[in-house]
Scaffold this motif. Structure first.
Motif, PDB file in Angstrom:
ATOM      1  N   TYR A   1       0.829  -1.211   0.000  1.00 19.61           N
ATOM      2  CA  TYR A   1       0.000   0.000   0.000  1.00 19.61           C
ATOM      3  C   TYR A   1       0.863   1.260   0.000  1.00 19.61           C
ATOM      4  O   TYR A   1       0.548   2.242  -0.680  1.00 19.61           O
ATOM      5  CB  TYR A   1      -0.927  -0.011   1.211  1.00 19.61           C
ATOM      6  CG  TYR A   1      -1.626   1.306   1.446  1.00 19.61           C
ATOM      7  CD1 TYR A   1      -2.616   1.754   0.577  1.00 19.61           C
ATOM      8  CD2 TYR A   1      -1.300   2.100   2.540  1.00 19.61           C
ATOM      9  CE1 TYR A   1      -3.257   2.968   0.778  1.00 19.61           C
ATOM     10  CE2 TYR A   1      -1.932   3.312   2.754  1.00 19.61           C
ATOM     11  CZ  TYR A   1      -2.910   3.740   1.876  1.00 19.61           C
ATOM     12  OH  TYR A   1      -3.533   4.934   2.078  1.00 19.61           O
ATOM     13  N   THR A   2       1.981   1.233   0.735  1.00 25.92           N
ATOM     14  CA  THR A   2       2.864   2.403   0.776  1.00 25.92           C
ATOM     15  C   THR A   2       3.508   2.675  -0.587  1.00 25.92           C
ATOM     16  O   THR A   2       3.945   3.796  -0.852  1.00 25.92           O
ATOM     17  CB  THR A   2       3.978   2.234   1.828  1.00 25.92           C
ATOM     18  OG1 THR A   2       4.829   1.130   1.469  1.00 25.92           O
ATOM     19  CG2 THR A   2       3.389   1.985   3.215  1.00 25.92           C
ATOM     20  N   LEU A   3       3.565   1.646  -1.424  1.00 18.87           N
ATOM     21  CA  LEU A   3       4.134   1.818  -2.766  1.00 18.87           C
ATOM     22  C   LEU A   3       3.103   2.320  -3.776  1.00 18.87           C
ATOM     23  O   LEU A   3       3.471   2.758  -4.872  1.00 18.87           O
ATOM     24  CB  LEU A   3       4.708   0.491  -3.274  1.00 18.87           C
ATOM     25  CG  LEU A   3       5.987  -0.024  -2.616  1.00 18.87           C
ATOM     26  CD1 LEU A   3       6.339  -1.395  -3.169  1.00 18.87           C
ATOM     27  CD2 LEU A   3       7.140   0.947  -2.837  1.00 18.87           C
ATOM     28  N   GLY A   4       1.824   2.243  -3.421  1.00 15.02           N
ATOM     29  CA  GLY A   4       0.757   2.611  -4.346  1.00 15.02           C
ATOM     30  C   GLY A   4       0.921   3.962  -5.005  1.00 15.02           C
ATOM     31  O   GLY A   4       0.872   4.078  -6.241  1.00 15.02           O
ATOM     32  N   PRO A   5       1.113   5.050  -4.226  1.00 14.06           N
ATOM     33  CA  PRO A   5       1.252   6.377  -4.843  1.00 14.06           C
ATOM     34  C   PRO A   5       2.445   6.474  -5.790  1.00 14.06           C
ATOM     35  O   PRO A   5       2.366   7.136  -6.825  1.00 14.06           O
ATOM     36  CB  PRO A   5       1.444   7.293  -3.618  1.00 14.06           C
ATOM     37  CG  PRO A   5       0.796   6.568  -2.490  1.00 14.06           C
ATOM     38  CD  PRO A   5       1.065   5.118  -2.753  1.00 14.06           C
ATOM     39  N   ILE A   6       3.558   5.811  -5.439  1.00 14.65           N
ATOM     40  CA  ILE A   6       4.747   5.843  -6.293  1.00 14.65           C
ATOM     41  C   ILE A   6       4.472   5.098  -7.595  1.00 14.65           C
ATOM     42  O   ILE A   6       4.809   5.564  -8.685  1.00 14.65           O
ATOM     43  CB  ILE A   6       5.947   5.207  -5.575  1.00 14.65           C
ATOM     44  CG1 ILE A   6       6.229   5.937  -4.264  1.00 14.65           C
ATOM     45  CG2 ILE A   6       7.187   5.226  -6.463  1.00 14.65           C
ATOM     46  CD1 ILE A   6       7.316   5.294  -3.426  1.00 14.65           C
ATOM     47  N   VAL A   7       3.840   3.925  -7.469  1.00 14.61           N
ATOM     48  CA  VAL A   7       3.502   3.135  -8.655  1.00 14.61           C
ATOM     49  C   VAL A   7       2.541   3.902  -9.552  1.00 14.61           C
ATOM     50  O   VAL A   7       2.699   3.922 -10.789  1.00 14.61           O
ATOM     51  CB  VAL A   7       2.879   1.783  -8.236  1.00 14.61           C
ATOM     52  CG1 VAL A   7       2.324   1.043  -9.454  1.00 14.61           C
ATOM     53  CG2 VAL A   7       3.911   0.920  -7.523  1.00 14.61           C
ATOM     54  N   GLY A   8       1.557   4.548  -8.946  1.00 14.72           N
ATOM     55  CA  GLY A   8       0.589   5.313  -9.723  1.00 14.72           C
ATOM     56  C   GLY A   8       1.232   6.449 -10.482  1.00 14.72           C
ATOM     57  O   GLY A   8       0.930   6.677 -11.662  1.00 14.72           O
ATOM     58  N   MET A   9       2.130   7.175  -9.811  1.00 16.00           N
ATOM     59  CA  MET A   9       2.799   8.305 -10.449  1.00 16.00           C
ATOM     60  C   MET A   9       3.676   7.847 -11.608  1.00 16.00           C
ATOM     61  O   MET A   9       3.624   8.395 -12.713  1.00 16.00           O
ATOM     62  CB  MET A   9       3.652   9.048  -9.424  1.00 16.00           C
ATOM     63  CG  MET A   9       4.439  10.217 -10.008  1.00 16.00           C
ATOM     64  SD  MET A   9       5.682  10.865  -8.873  1.00 16.00           S
ATOM     65  CE  MET A   9       6.885   9.519  -8.867  1.00 16.00           C
ATOM     66  N   LEU A  10       4.493   6.808 -11.351  1.00 16.75           N
ATOM     67  CA  LEU A  10       5.433   6.359 -12.378  1.00 16.75           C
ATOM     68  C   LEU A  10       4.739   5.657 -13.534  1.00 16.75           C
ATOM     69  O   LEU A  10       5.226   5.707 -14.666  1.00 16.75           O
ATOM     70  CB  LEU A  10       6.472   5.426 -11.752  1.00 16.75           C
ATOM     71  CG  LEU A  10       7.481   6.096 -10.812  1.00 16.75           C
ATOM     72  CD1 LEU A  10       8.413   5.061 -10.196  1.00 16.75           C
ATOM     73  CD2 LEU A  10       8.290   7.153 -11.555  1.00 16.75           C
TER      74      LEU A  10
END
Length: 220
Positions: free
Chosen positions: A89-98
């Motif tokens: 879940y903590t990786l979600g925003p990074i994955v979404g942006m990239l």
């Protein structure tokens, strides 16, 4: 030959137990990686916010503490998935942006993480080398990284974040070598703790690779 049979039986039994721990570790690791990736994907698609630094630390160490306390019970599996799902879940925003701006970085980080893990694991499994000598370096590296992270939060030092990312990659690679060696040599008998150790190492390598790739070629 008869007097040696108990020794042979014990050796055979120990080999079976080691193979069982290794098999269970990789099975659970594969399942948790898949679950974490799924959570990260849905967090990215739903545009969920990052939990923040404090909540991330409390969630990570809190769940890690619970896993440690329940490592010998069936409930530990639930807590392992809770931890790995939270980390996903903590990786979600990074994955979404990239995924929208630089999807190649995600692919490169995933490929790099996989190559590092399989390369290091194969080295241990094929060589059967004892990497217990890394324990001292791992302990020292832990404190060096903690101090460096704290320093990065207090001082604005150019290049420190990149140095920390590189440090985490080396640190996590040593842990993979050490942990896999412990399993192969029979020093680690709890596949739950082995899985968590390897998963956290892979997480750190992946995040560190993302930071380095974004810094050196994110917009190309």
């Amino acid at each position: 030959m008869q007097p040696n049979s108990p020794v042979i039986e014990r050796t055979h039994g120990r080999s079976i137990e080691i193979n069982k721990v290794l098999k269970n570790t990789y099975m659970l690791l594969g399942a948790t990686i898949s679950f974490s990736a799924l959570v990260a994907y849905f967090a990215a698609v739903m545009n969920l916010p990052h939990p923040g630094f404090i909540i991330t630390l409390v969630g990570f160490y809190g769940l890690l503490f619970v896993i440690h306390k329940t490592q010998n019970s069936a409930s530990s599996i639930f807590w392992v998935f809770a931890l790995t799902g939270f980390m996903g879940y903590t990786l979600g925003p990074i994955v979404g942006m990239l995924s929208n701006t630089a999807p190649q970085i995600l692919v490169q980080a995933l490929a790099g993480t996989g190559l590092i893990f399989f390369g290091l694991s194969a080295w241990v499994l094929l060589s059967k080398k004892d990497f217990s000598f890394l324990s001292g370096a791992i302990a020292a590296g832990f404190w060096v990284l903690i101090i460096a992270v704290i320093a990065s939060l207090i001082f604005d030092i150019s290049g420190l974040s990149l140095a920390i990312s590189a440090g985490f990659m080396i640190f996590s690679s040593m842990i993979i070598l050490y942990q896999t060696s412990e399993i192969v040599r029979g020093g680690e008998t709890n596949y739950v703790m082995a899985t968590v150790t390897l998963f956290v190492s892979l997480y750190n390598i992946f995040v560190s690779l993302l930071n380095l790739l974004m810094a050196f070629g994110g917009d190309d």
